[in-house]
Design a protein around this motif. Structure first.
Motif, PDB file in Angstrom:
ATOM      1  N   ALA A  61       0.520  -3.771-110.380  1.00 47.87           N
ATOM      2  CA  ALA A  61       0.987  -2.417-110.089  1.00 47.87           C
ATOM      3  C   ALA A  61       0.217  -1.815-108.917  1.00 47.87           C
ATOM      4  N   GLU A  62      -1.090  -2.067-108.863  1.00 48.01           N
ATOM      5  CA  GLU A  62      -1.908  -1.571-107.746  1.00 48.01           C
ATOM      6  C   GLU A  62      -1.444  -2.197-106.430  1.00 48.01           C
ATOM      7  N   LYS A  63      -1.139  -3.494-106.465  1.00 51.27           N
ATOM      8  CA  LYS A  63      -0.661  -4.160-105.254  1.00 51.27           C
ATOM      9  C   LYS A  63       0.697  -3.595-104.830  1.00 51.27           C
ATOM     10  N   TYR A  64       1.541  -3.300-105.802  1.00 53.87           N
ATOM     11  CA  TYR A  64       2.844  -2.712-105.510  1.00 53.87           C
ATOM     12  C   TYR A  64       2.655  -1.338-104.840  1.00 53.87           C
ATOM     13  N   TRP A  65       1.728  -0.555-105.384  1.00 52.62           N
ATOM     14  CA  TRP A  65       1.412   0.777-104.836  1.00 52.62           C
ATOM     15  C   TRP A  65       0.911   0.656-103.393  1.00 52.62           C
ATOM     16  N   ASP A  66       0.001  -0.279-103.169  1.00 50.16           N
ATOM     17  CA  ASP A  66      -0.535  -0.482-101.819  1.00 50.16           C
ATOM     18  C   ASP A  66       0.560  -0.910-100.844  1.00 50.16           C
ATOM     19  N   ALA A  67       1.488  -1.745-101.324  1.00 50.27           N
ATOM     20  CA  ALA A  67       2.586  -2.195-100.464  1.00 50.27           C
ATOM     21  C   ALA A  67       3.487  -1.023-100.082  1.00 50.27           C
TER      22      ALA A  67
END
Length: 607
Positions: A588-594
């Motif tokens: 989820a954090e990676k999705y947010w960063d993307a």
């Protein structure tokens, strides 16, 4: 540091140093000036300037440069730094372009953000990749530290000058100016006429100088309170009309999402108080020619040449006497004081005295004017006025209108800052108080800041999620005015207020959009029930719609206070992403960063 030792930069041609700053709140200017004063004491010819006054090609002409750069929000570049940064990123630059440049970076930021001091870190890496040589490790100041920048800057400054001193030693016999010695004043004041002279009008009677080339004049059309009269907070809807605008230019003046900057003025009462405290009342309206004492310390670029003015004009339009004093203010004031007062002021400037300084200034929010009154025995020569006092910095306000919907007029939603300190002393915000006193027809200087990241999604078909508590909702009205005109129908707004009957901004407009089927609105009136409800508590109720919007290349914008709100909203949104997307916390954090990297997630917050 740059580990490439294959090439040593050319020796410095002289004991010269350039300090560049990109200031947002004024801290970077203050730090840059302190570097400059330390360098001059130690025999360096130091020029301090804003990157806005700097031509990128000049980097090839300097052997030693210090960059003082803040990071705004979560990793954003200060607007005035963008042109230089863009030039440095040009893909055609050779890797040895800056091989003769020695540099240092002092970064300013807030460690509560994920991209802490991001701009300083990126700048260091880019300079290294172009062959430049760091003379010391990058310095980093943290707003979250109780001592703020003072927790790291003094030590970094010592390290920096210890590193650069051997690069071009001072002439034999040179004796550094002691830290307690009074350096020369930045300006010369030459009295040229008395206030009774008819041949030379007082500058203070004129309109303020425009502080930048793209500033212009506006007239106040409307200044109306939009909160209930019995409500604790005074929030105004302010409408401005730009002067000298051709009819076909009106819809191109600005864009939805832009910010309007204005430069406030000190009140006559505060100016008179300052003049009485420092015993300048009798000379306040005498006319002086202001000139630079040292070509390496030029006057502010918007000052005309020659500049004939009065102390009253400078205190009204140019210099900030209502802000909280920084440590450099105490350093200067100590130089004009004696005895116990001087001892106390110098103690405030020592590392061991930082807790006492915080107790004296930060916690009670004392202003420069108040501190001066307590140390009113100080004998301050008028020519040190630009050294002692910081410039009034422009304040930015999110524009709550689109030009097409308001025929080029500019709407703002402004909360008038007014509170009491822990000493029960009333305190007012300089810019909002200035605005609150203006009547329709008043003339004021403004400029449009178009450098922000809050822009319309590229397609009206793209869904848009907006989170805007309080006056953070202002830019969303502007965006929605444009989106509705373009046929956008998928808009979700989370609005937070304290009471639906007291401070529900733009209610009739939102209600109309809901009735027209182009807006889903969720309101969080935090004080209308026993349990407080904030925008983050409403987000789970719309999890399906949020996930649907994001899956279809939707955008997410968060605007408002930079305290706890952005973190709480992010936490709630990440829970939606995890639950609806079947993701782990890391995913989820990676999705947010993307989302952030591709520009679909934008946070525009302020302190």
């Amino acid at each position: 540091m740059n580990g490439a030792d294959a090439y040593s930069p050319l020796p410095l041609e002289g004991r010269t140093l350039l300090v560049l700053h990109a200031s947002v709140t004024g801290t970077a200017i203050d730090i840059a000036e302190r570097i400059g004063r330390r360098g001059r004491r130690e025999g360096w010819a130091v020029t301090v300037k804003s990157v806005a006054q700097f031509d990128q090609a000049e980097l090839l002409e300097h052997g030693l440069v210090v960059f003082v750069v803040p990071t705004t929000g979560n990793g954003h570049t200060p607007p005035q730094f963008v042109p230089l940064w863009t030039a440095l990123l040009h893909p055609g630059l050779p890797p040895d372009l800056l091989e003769d440049l020695r540099y240092a970076v002092f970064a300013l930021g807030d460690s509560s953000y994920g991209k802490y001091n991001w701009v300083g870190k990126k700048l260091s890496r880019r300079l290294d990749s172009l062959g430049a040589h760091a003379v010391v490790e990058r310095g980093e100041g943290d707003d979250q530290n109780e001592w703020g920048v003072e927790s790291t800057f003094p030590g970094w400054l010592d390290t920096f000058f210890a590193a650069v001193d051997p690069l071009h030693p001072p002439v034999p016999g040179f004796v550094p100016l002691p830290p307690t010695a009074l350096p020369p004043a930045r300006v010369r004041l030459e009295k040229v006429a008395s206030p009774s002279s008819s041949s030379m009008p007082a500058r203070a009677a004129d309109a303020p100088l425009l502080w930048t080339d793209d500033a212009r004049w506006a007239r106040l059309v409307k200044n109306e309170r939009v909160t209930a009269e019995d409500w604790y907070q005074d929030v105004r809807e302010i409408e401005l009309e730009i002067e000298g605008v051709e009819e076909d230019e009106r819809t191109r003046l600005y864009q939805a999402g832009d910010v309007l900057e204005l430069r406030p003025q000190n009140s006559p009462e505060e100016v008179d108080r300052f003049l009485e405290t420092v015993r300048w009342t009798d000379i306040a309206d005498d006319i002086y020619t202001v000139s630079a004492s040292d070509p390496n310390q030029p006057l502010p670029p918007h000052f005309p040449t020659p500049f004939r003015t009065t102390l009253r004009y400078l205190l009204t339009y140019e210099l900030d006497i209502s802000s909280a004093p920084r440590q450099s203010f105490f350093e200067w004031l100590a130089a004009f004081s004696e005895g116990d007062k001087e001892e106390k002021l110098r103690w405030f400037c020592e590392p061991a005295g930082q807790d006492d300084l915080i107790d004296y200034t930060i916690r009670p929010r004392r202003t420069i004017n108040e501190v001066l009154y307590e140390f009113r025995e100080a004998e301050i020569p008028p020519e040190y006025i630009l050294d002692l006092l910081p410039p009034i910095r422009p304040r930015g306000f999110s524009i709550s209108s689109s030009p097409a919907s308001h025929n080029g007029k500019v709407d703002l939603l402004v909360a008038i800052v007014k509170y009491k300190t822990i000493l029960s002393v009333p305190r007012k915000g300089l810019a909002t108080t200035y605005l609150s006193t203006l009547a329709p027809g008043a003339r004021l200087p403004i400029r449009f800041d178009k450098s922000g990241t809050l822009k319309l999604p590229p397609s009206a078909a793209a869904p848009l999620i907006m989170v805007g508590p309080g006056t953070g909702v202002a830019p969303f009205r502007a965006l929605l005015e444009e989106r509705v005109r373009a046929g956008a129908k998928e808009n979700l707004l989370f609005f937070g207020c304290r009471s639906a009957s007291k401070d529900f901004y733009f209610r009739s407009y939102w209600d109309q959009l809901v009735a027209d089927g182009v807006l889903t609105l969720s309101v969080a009136p935090s004080r209308d029930q026993e349990d407080k409800i904030y925008v983050q508590h409403r987000i789970p109720l719309f999890a399906d719609q949020i996930w649907d919007y994001l899956q279809r290349d939707g955008y997410l914008y968060v605007c408002g206070s930079s305290t706890q709100m952005p973190k709480a909203v992010k936490k709630a949104m990440l829970a939606v992403v995890r639950d609806k997307g079947g993701m782990s916390e890391e995913e989820a954090e990676k999705y947010w960063d993307a989302l952030e990297r591709c520009g679909r997630l934008v946070e525009e917050t302020w302190g």
